[in-house]
Scaffold this active site. Structure first.
Site, PDB file in Angstrom:
ATOM      1  N   HIS A   4       0.704  -1.090  -0.304  1.00  0.00           N
ATOM      2  CA  HIS A   4      -0.180  -0.223  -0.228  1.00  0.00           C
ATOM      3  C   HIS A   4       0.754   1.297   0.120  1.00  0.00           C
ATOM      4  O   HIS A   4       0.160   2.536   0.141  1.00  0.00           O
ATOM      5  CB  HIS A   4      -1.465  -0.162   1.447  1.00  0.00           C
ATOM      6  CG  HIS A   4      -1.690  -1.199   1.209  1.00  0.00           C
ATOM      7  ND1 HIS A   4      -1.820  -2.068   1.909  1.00  0.00           N
ATOM      8  CD2 HIS A   4      -2.952  -1.152   0.748  1.00  0.00           C
ATOM      9  CE1 HIS A   4      -2.678  -2.876   1.428  1.00  0.00           C
ATOM     10  NE2 HIS A   4      -3.875  -2.941   1.009  1.00  0.00           N
ATOM     11  N   GLY A  20      -6.463  11.837   7.871  1.00  0.00           N
ATOM     12  CA  GLY A  20      -7.040  10.843   7.062  1.00  0.00           C
ATOM     13  C   GLY A  20      -7.330  11.050   5.497  1.00  0.00           C
ATOM     14  O   GLY A  20      -7.351  10.101   5.196  1.00  0.00           O
ATOM     15  N   ARG A  24      -5.723  16.444   2.474  1.00  0.00           N
ATOM     16  CA  ARG A  24      -5.459  17.099   3.351  1.00  0.00           C
ATOM     17  C   ARG A  24      -3.915  17.139   3.692  1.00  0.00           C
ATOM     18  O   ARG A  24      -2.553  17.665   4.030  1.00  0.00           O
ATOM     19  CB  ARG A  24      -5.942  16.906   4.704  1.00  0.00           C
ATOM     20  CG  ARG A  24      -5.549  17.445   5.641  1.00  0.00           C
ATOM     21  CD  ARG A  24      -6.533  17.624   7.208  1.00  0.00           C
ATOM     22  NE  ARG A  24      -7.962  17.911   7.112  1.00  0.00           N
ATOM     23  CZ  ARG A  24      -8.672  17.099   7.447  1.00  0.00           C
ATOM     24  NH1 ARG A  24      -8.630  16.090   8.050  1.00  0.00           N
ATOM     25  NH2 ARG A  24     -10.159  17.602   6.642  1.00  0.00           N
ATOM     26  N   ARG A  43      -3.333   3.718  -4.558  1.00  0.00           N
ATOM     27  CA  ARG A  43      -4.640   3.815  -5.050  1.00  0.00           C
ATOM     28  C   ARG A  43      -5.313   4.921  -4.191  1.00  0.00           C
ATOM     29  O   ARG A  43      -5.988   5.670  -3.026  1.00  0.00           O
ATOM     30  CB  ARG A  43      -5.045   3.122  -2.956  1.00  0.00           C
ATOM     31  CG  ARG A  43      -5.261   1.294  -3.395  1.00  0.00           C
ATOM     32  CD  ARG A  43      -5.229   0.617  -2.443  1.00  0.00           C
ATOM     33  NE  ARG A  43      -5.098  -0.512  -2.782  1.00  0.00           N
ATOM     34  CZ  ARG A  43      -6.050  -1.704  -2.184  1.00  0.00           C
ATOM     35  NH1 ARG A  43      -7.114  -1.002  -2.980  1.00  0.00           N
ATOM     36  NH2 ARG A  43      -6.131  -2.503  -3.405  1.00  0.00           N
ATOM     37  N   ARG A  87      -1.240  11.089  14.735  1.00  0.00           N
ATOM     38  CA  ARG A  87      -2.685  11.082  13.672  1.00  0.00           C
ATOM     39  C   ARG A  87      -3.139  12.837  14.025  1.00  0.00           C
ATOM     40  O   ARG A  87      -3.050  13.292  15.311  1.00  0.00           O
ATOM     41  CB  ARG A  87      -3.577  10.557  14.504  1.00  0.00           C
ATOM     42  CG  ARG A  87      -4.975  11.064  14.183  1.00  0.00           C
ATOM     43  CD  ARG A  87      -6.244  10.403  13.696  1.00  0.00           C
ATOM     44  NE  ARG A  87      -7.343  11.127  13.427  1.00  0.00           N
ATOM     45  CZ  ARG A  87      -8.142  11.454  12.819  1.00  0.00           C
ATOM     46  NH1 ARG A  87      -7.641  11.188  11.927  1.00  0.00           N
ATOM     47  NH2 ARG A  87      -9.586  11.459  13.130  1.00  0.00           N
ATOM     48  N   ILE A  88      -3.429  13.597  12.616  1.00  0.00           N
ATOM     49  CA  ILE A  88      -3.744  14.511  12.388  1.00  0.00           C
ATOM     50  C   ILE A  88      -5.124  14.278  11.567  1.00  0.00           C
ATOM     51  O   ILE A  88      -4.949  13.948  10.670  1.00  0.00           O
ATOM     52  CB  ILE A  88      -2.365  15.775  12.595  1.00  0.00           C
ATOM     53  CG1 ILE A  88      -1.776  15.729  10.954  1.00  0.00           C
ATOM     54  CG2 ILE A  88      -1.976  16.369  12.515  1.00  0.00           C
ATOM     55  CD1 ILE A  88      -1.432  16.248  10.288  1.00  0.00           C
ATOM     56  N   GLY A  89      -6.373  14.897  12.631  1.00  0.00           N
ATOM     57  CA  GLY A  89      -7.620  14.942  11.471  1.00  0.00           C
ATOM     58  C   GLY A  89      -8.598  15.973  12.521  1.00  0.00           C
ATOM     59  O   GLY A  89      -8.285  16.703  13.574  1.00  0.00           O
ATOM     60  N   SER A  90      -9.435  15.496  11.900  1.00  0.00           N
ATOM     61  CA  SER A  90     -11.113  16.077  12.164  1.00  0.00           C
ATOM     62  C   SER A  90     -11.699  15.343  13.713  1.00  0.00           C
ATOM     63  O   SER A  90     -11.067  13.811  13.597  1.00  0.00           O
ATOM     64  CB  SER A  90     -11.604  16.493  11.569  1.00  0.00           C
ATOM     65  OG  SER A  90     -12.197  15.911  10.330  1.00  0.00           O
ATOM     66  N   GLU A 179     -13.182  10.341  16.842  1.00  0.00           N
ATOM     67  CA  GLU A 179     -13.368   9.509  15.404  1.00  0.00           C
ATOM     68  C   GLU A 179     -12.138   9.626  15.151  1.00  0.00           C
ATOM     69  O   GLU A 179     -13.661   8.109  15.702  1.00  0.00           O
ATOM     70  CB  GLU A 179     -11.938  11.239  15.798  1.00  0.00           C
ATOM     71  CG  GLU A 179     -10.780  10.400  16.664  1.00  0.00           C
ATOM     72  CD  GLU A 179      -9.316   9.258  16.235  1.00  0.00           C
ATOM     73  OE1 GLU A 179      -9.066   9.241  16.030  1.00  0.00           O
ATOM     74  OE2 GLU A 179     -10.125   8.285  17.159  1.00  0.00           O
ATOM     75  N   SER A 203     -14.195  19.923  13.645  1.00  0.00           N
ATOM     76  CA  SER A 203     -14.622  20.400  13.272  1.00  0.00           C
ATOM     77  C   SER A 203     -15.932  20.991  13.226  1.00  0.00           C
ATOM     78  O   SER A 203     -17.157  21.400  12.204  1.00  0.00           O
ATOM     79  CB  SER A 203     -14.143  19.809  12.015  1.00  0.00           C
ATOM     80  OG  SER A 203     -14.472  18.137  12.353  1.00  0.00           O
ATOM     81  N   ASP A 204     -16.960  19.858  14.665  1.00  0.00           N
ATOM     82  CA  ASP A 204     -18.409  19.878  14.485  1.00  0.00           C
ATOM     83  C   ASP A 204     -18.570  19.437  15.413  1.00  0.00           C
ATOM     84  O   ASP A 204     -17.224  19.174  16.414  1.00  0.00           O
ATOM     85  CB  ASP A 204     -19.146  18.830  13.486  1.00  0.00           C
ATOM     86  CG  ASP A 204     -18.604  17.537  13.749  1.00  0.00           C
ATOM     87  OD1 ASP A 204     -19.045  16.717  14.313  1.00  0.00           O
ATOM     88  OD2 ASP A 204     -17.245  16.972  12.867  1.00  0.00           O
ATOM     89  N   ARG A 217     -11.138  26.426   7.627  1.00  0.00           N
ATOM     90  CA  ARG A 217     -11.369  24.784   8.024  1.00  0.00           C
ATOM     91  C   ARG A 217      -9.216  25.050   7.898  1.00  0.00           C
ATOM     92  O   ARG A 217      -9.074  24.350   8.685  1.00  0.00           O
ATOM     93  CB  ARG A 217     -11.278  23.478   7.287  1.00  0.00           C
ATOM     94  CG  ARG A 217     -12.212  23.601   7.743  1.00  0.00           C
ATOM     95  CD  ARG A 217     -12.728  21.813   7.191  1.00  0.00           C
ATOM     96  NE  ARG A 217     -14.481  21.720   8.063  1.00  0.00           N
ATOM     97  CZ  ARG A 217     -15.412  20.100   7.925  1.00  0.00           C
ATOM     98  NH1 ARG A 217     -14.008  19.217   7.535  1.00  0.00           N
ATOM     99  NH2 ARG A 217     -16.418  19.850   8.395  1.00  0.00           N
TER     100      ARG A 217
END
Length: 234
Positions: A4, A20, A24, A43, A87-90, A179, A203-204, A217
């Site tokens: 992968h 994710g 981004r 992919r 991990r960086i994310g919302s 998350e 983010s919400d 964002r």
């Protein structure tokens, strides 16, 4: 090169930030790194390696959900010998005092199940962050114009959740946000003796229904990425 990740071993840094969303990852690399080079396109899960303040770092997309995170984290650790994974994310806020645009540092990550659950059999394993990374991330945020919360999060295996009863119990027990990846990342890091941390932008919000507009964002996500990079190389 793995199934992968189509990169040579030397293309991946010892420190990897994992959003994710692969786009981004592209935005973060273009915004924060110098000399960023695309090292993976398999992919469509983009990965980039470059320099931040003289430190080599890779930003690699992980996809959505713990099964996808498990694939990329396993390969990064086992085949590329990555030592630090952040991990960086919302995420979605779950407490009244956690606001949209705030940043959550996940000290622990609970889950109904993870891809690793079956190896523990009857044990209810508790995945935790690396304390040194957590400590450095918290102090990295000092002086920044962002509110930071440290505590427990919920890593869900479903995006369209239909368990309001479960959400209510998590809110009652102080879970800061929800998350979909951190619990498995923490478990794999523990298994292989690596460092891991989740740094998430709210983010919400599950209680208020508020959501961060798309045009706002990037600025909020930028704070999160800056905290992660400072934690990794403090």
């Amino acid at each position: 090169m793995t199934i992968h990740i189509g990169a040579d071993k030397g293309d991946i840094a010892d420190v990897v930030l994992m959003p994710g969303d692969p786009y981004r990852a592209k935005w973060a690399a273009e915004t924060f790194l110098t000399g960023a080079k695309c090292v993976n396109e398999v992919r469509g899960m983009l990965g980039f390696t470059g320099d931040w303040n003289g430190n080599r770092v890779t930003i690699q997309g992980s996809g959505m959900g713990m099964p996808s995170m498990s694939i990329y984290a396993n390969e990064l650790i086992r085949d590329f010998d990555v030592q630090t994974l952040i991990r960086i994310g919302s995420c979605g806020g779950m407490q009244d005092d956690v606001k949209v645009r705030d940043v959550i540092l996940a000290m622990t990550a609970c889950a109904v199940a993870t891809p690793s659950s079956t190896i523990f059999k009857e044990l209810n394993y508790a995945p935790v962050a690396d304390f040194d990374l957590l400590h450095k991330a918290y102090h990295a945020a000092e002086g920044m114009d962002v509110d930071v919360h440290v505590g427990s999060i919920y890593s869900s295996d479903t995006f369209y959740d239909e368990r309001p009863d479960l959400n209510k119990e998590m809110q009652r027990h102080g879970i800061l946000g929800v998350e979909m990846e951190a619990a498995e990342l923490y478990t794999l890091a523990a298994r292989y003796g690596r460092r891991a941390l989740g740094v998430m932008t709210v983010s919400d919000h599950l209680l208020t229904g508020e959501a961060l507009p798309s045009d706002q964002r990037e600025r909020s996500f930028g704070d999160m990425i800056e905290i992660a990079l400072k934690a990794a190389f403090a």
